[in-house]
Scaffold this motif. Structure first.
Motif, mmCIF file in Angstrom:
data_model
loop_
_atom_site.group_PDB
_atom_site.id
_atom_site.type_symbol
_atom_site.label_atom_id
_atom_site.label_comp_id
_atom_site.label_asym_id
_atom_site.label_seq_id
_atom_site.Cartn_x
_atom_site.Cartn_y
_atom_site.Cartn_z
ATOM 1 N N ASN A 64 0.799 -1.226 0.000
ATOM 2 C CA ASN A 64 0.000 0.000 0.000
ATOM 3 C C ASN A 64 0.832 1.277 0.000
ATOM 4 O O ASN A 64 0.280 2.362 -0.181
ATOM 5 N N PHE A 65 2.147 1.154 0.219
ATOM 6 C CA PHE A 65 2.955 2.377 0.268
ATOM 7 C C PHE A 65 4.371 2.204 -0.287
ATOM 8 O O PHE A 65 5.158 3.160 -0.300
ATOM 9 N N VAL A 66 4.723 1.001 -0.785
ATOM 10 C CA VAL A 66 6.104 0.760 -1.201
ATOM 11 C C VAL A 66 6.519 1.680 -2.341
ATOM 12 O O VAL A 66 7.710 2.026 -2.472
ATOM 13 N N GLY A 73 6.261 6.860 -10.508
ATOM 14 C CA GLY A 73 7.040 6.437 -11.659
ATOM 15 C C GLY A 73 8.344 7.172 -11.867
ATOM 16 O O GLY A 73 8.980 7.043 -12.922
ATOM 17 N N THR A 74 8.820 7.902 -10.849
ATOM 18 C CA THR A 74 10.052 8.687 -10.989
ATOM 19 C C THR A 74 11.310 7.864 -10.765
ATOM 20 O O THR A 74 12.414 8.323 -11.081
ATOM 21 N N GLY A 75 11.156 6.668 -10.186
ATOM 22 C CA GLY A 75 12.330 5.877 -9.828
ATOM 23 C C GLY A 75 13.006 6.358 -8.562
ATOM 24 O O GLY A 75 14.082 5.858 -8.197
ATOM 25 N N GLN A 76 12.387 7.314 -7.881
ATOM 26 C CA GLN A 76 12.939 7.898 -6.659
ATOM 27 C C GLN A 76 11.903 7.840 -5.537
ATOM 28 O O GLN A 76 10.700 7.720 -5.791
ATOM 29 N N PRO A 77 12.359 7.929 -4.277
ATOM 30 C CA PRO A 77 11.409 7.978 -3.160
ATOM 31 C C PRO A 77 10.566 9.255 -3.217
ATOM 32 O O PRO A 77 10.938 10.240 -3.869
ATOM 33 N N GLY A 134 14.052 9.790 7.259
ATOM 34 C CA GLY A 134 14.270 8.769 8.285
ATOM 35 C C GLY A 134 13.178 7.711 8.266
ATOM 36 O O GLY A 134 13.452 6.510 8.373
ATOM 37 N N LEU A 135 11.934 8.153 8.113
ATOM 38 C CA LEU A 135 10.819 7.221 8.028
ATOM 39 C C LEU A 135 10.947 6.350 6.784
ATOM 40 O O LEU A 135 10.763 5.130 6.841
ATOM 41 N N ALA A 136 11.281 6.973 5.662
ATOM 42 C CA ALA A 136 11.426 6.220 4.415
ATOM 43 C C ALA A 136 12.477 5.127 4.561
ATOM 44 O O ALA A 136 12.286 3.992 4.092
ATOM 45 N N GLY A 137 13.592 5.436 5.232
ATOM 46 C CA GLY A 137 14.644 4.442 5.433
ATOM 47 C C GLY A 137 14.172 3.280 6.288
ATOM 48 O O GLY A 137 14.450 2.113 5.983
ATOM 49 N N ARG A 138 13.459 3.587 7.366
ATOM 50 C CA ARG A 138 12.951 2.518 8.243
ATOM 51 C C ARG A 138 11.956 1.629 7.502
ATOM 52 O O ARG A 138 11.966 0.399 7.647
ATOM 53 N N LEU A 139 11.103 2.268 6.706
ATOM 54 C CA LEU A 139 10.099 1.488 5.983
ATOM 55 C C LEU A 139 10.728 0.629 4.893
ATOM 56 O O LEU A 139 10.244 -0.478 4.610
ATOM 57 N N ARG A 140 11.813 1.122 4.281
ATOM 58 C CA ARG A 140 12.503 0.287 3.286
ATOM 59 C C ARG A 140 13.046 -0.975 3.939
ATOM 60 O O ARG A 140 12.999 -2.067 3.357
ATOM 61 N N ASN A 141 13.566 -0.848 5.152
ATOM 62 C CA ASN A 141 14.040 -2.030 5.873
ATOM 63 C C ASN A 141 12.885 -2.980 6.186
ATOM 64 O O ASN A 141 12.999 -4.200 6.054
ATOM 65 N N THR A 142 11.768 -2.401 6.595
ATOM 66 C CA THR A 142 10.588 -3.204 6.911
ATOM 67 C C THR A 142 10.101 -3.969 5.687
ATOM 68 O O THR A 142 9.707 -5.137 5.778
ATOM 69 N N CYS A 143 10.137 -3.308 4.541
ATOM 70 C CA CYS A 143 9.584 -3.892 3.324
ATOM 71 C C CYS A 143 10.618 -4.646 2.494
ATOM 72 O O CYS A 143 10.313 -5.069 1.368
ATOM 73 N N SER A 144 11.810 -4.803 3.028
ATOM 74 C CA SER A 144 12.840 -5.551 2.314
ATOM 75 C C SER A 144 12.516 -7.031 2.334
ATOM 76 O O SER A 144 11.576 -7.479 2.996
ATOM 77 N N ALA A 145 13.314 -7.813 1.646
ATOM 78 C CA ALA A 145 13.067 -9.263 1.551
ATOM 79 C C ALA A 145 13.009 -9.916 2.920
ATOM 80 O O ALA A 145 12.258 -10.867 3.133
ATOM 81 N N GLY A 146 13.794 -9.393 3.860
ATOM 82 C CA GLY A 146 13.800 -9.995 5.191
ATOM 83 C C GLY A 146 12.912 -9.282 6.184
ATOM 84 O O GLY A 146 12.919 -9.612 7.369
#
Length: 323
Positions: A199-201, A209-213, A220-232
């Motif tokens: 819902n937010f990845v 569609g920019t290829g950027q966050p 800081g939030l974006a970084g934490r969420l990327r970790n959350t949504c990573s493969a692990g």
């Protein structure tokens, strides 16, 4: 406290009287006097094991009421003759808590058969779970009856998505008789919500569609969420990142968060920045009691949407199937 509860109801009855004409507080006082106590006790037991039930029931109530009215049509299971009820629609894929509704219904049928509707069970259980999660205490009128129709296509395209533009969101609520204060308050239930990464990845890696966050999201939030949504990662994140150690605490810190560019869902972020809603977000952010009071009013309103009463509908004996 009792005066405060009834003052909320009286205010709602004054501003939204027609929808409540066939509902009343204490509807089951004669036919099933212990109905609300039974609901409350079973919700409390479940909450003790799983505090996330507040978010689950609030979402269930919302998804049921805003499709074709608060008629428990969302609870119907698929069958060979009805393969695609509302429950199977895409937007309802993550709705849960059905087994608790079943448990409550079984207890009520044992106490007073064919008296308490499934739609009232959902309304009462949601109210009780909100209070247990730290939300407001309020009374709700009862007397709803259960519907005869449940089709997945009724839900597809109707329920708002996580990236819905604010004007469209306000129109959606307005069509159900709710104003901007109601809409923002109800979305404030995200304070106890959990969202799947899907819902937010796109905001984290490929915004529009920019290829950027998303440049408007706190880095800081974006970084934490990327970790959350990573493969692990867990693939799910609390929608209120302001209380990581109390993710199911019902409070107004959600509104403070989204004003700081820390909204997980795009719609939540837009609430804080759009001119139609930003002032309401600010009011709720600085006044927790205002938020909780308006949330209670909005929940009672929501519970009145296109209800069946009187001789309409039925009282199901099994919430998952028409009689």
């Amino acid at each position: 406290m009792k005066i405060a509860k009834f003052s909320i109801l009286l205010l709602v009855l004054y501003i939204f009287p027609v929808a409540f004409s066939q509902l009343r507080v204490g509807f089951y006082s004669q036919s099933c006097p212990d109905a609300e106590i039974i609901v409350q006790n079973l919700v409390r037991e479940r909450f003790g094991r799983d505090p996330s039930i507040t978010a689950a029931l609030t979402r269930m109530h919302f998804h049921d009421c805003f499709v074709q009215g608060c008629d428990a049509s969302l609870l119907i299971d698929p069958t060979t003759t009805q393969p695609s009820p509302e429950k199977t629609a895409g937007p309802n894929g993550g709705v849960r808590g059905f087994e608790l509704i079943d448990e409550i219904k079984t207890a009520l049928e044992a106490q007073c058969p064919s008296k308490v509707s499934c739609s009232d069970i959902v309304t009462l259980a949601t109210r009780d779970s909100v209070f247990l999660g730290g939300g407001p205490s309020y009374v709700v009128p009862t007397g709803r009856r259960d519907g005869f129709v449940s089709n997945s296509e009724d839900a597809e395209g109707i329920l708002p998505g996580p990236g819905l533009p604010v004007p469209d969101m306000l129109t959606f609520f307005g069509n159900k008789g709710m104003d901007v204060f109601d809409a923002v308050a109800l979305l404030g239930a995200h304070t106890v919500g959990i969202g799947s990464c899907g819902n937010f990845v796109d905001r984290l890696t490929n915004f529009q569609g920019t290829g950027q966050p998303d440049p408007t999201m706190d880095p800081g939030l974006a970084g934490r969420l990327r970790n959350t949504c990573s493969a692990g990662g867990s693939q799910f994140a609390a929608l209120d990142q302001s209380t990581p150690f109390a993710p199911f605490s019902f409070d107004n810190l959600f509104f403070t968060q989204i004003r700081e560019r820390k909204g997980v869902l795009l719609l939540d972020h837009l609430l804080a920045t759009h001119p139609s809603t930003s002032d309401v977000v600010f009011q709720y952010a600085v006044n927790n009691e205002l938020f909780k009071r308006q949330f209670a009013i909005a929940m009672v309103k929501m519970g009145s949407v296109d209800v069946l009463t009187g001789l309409a509908g039925e009282i199901r004996t099994n919430c998952r199937a028409f009689n």
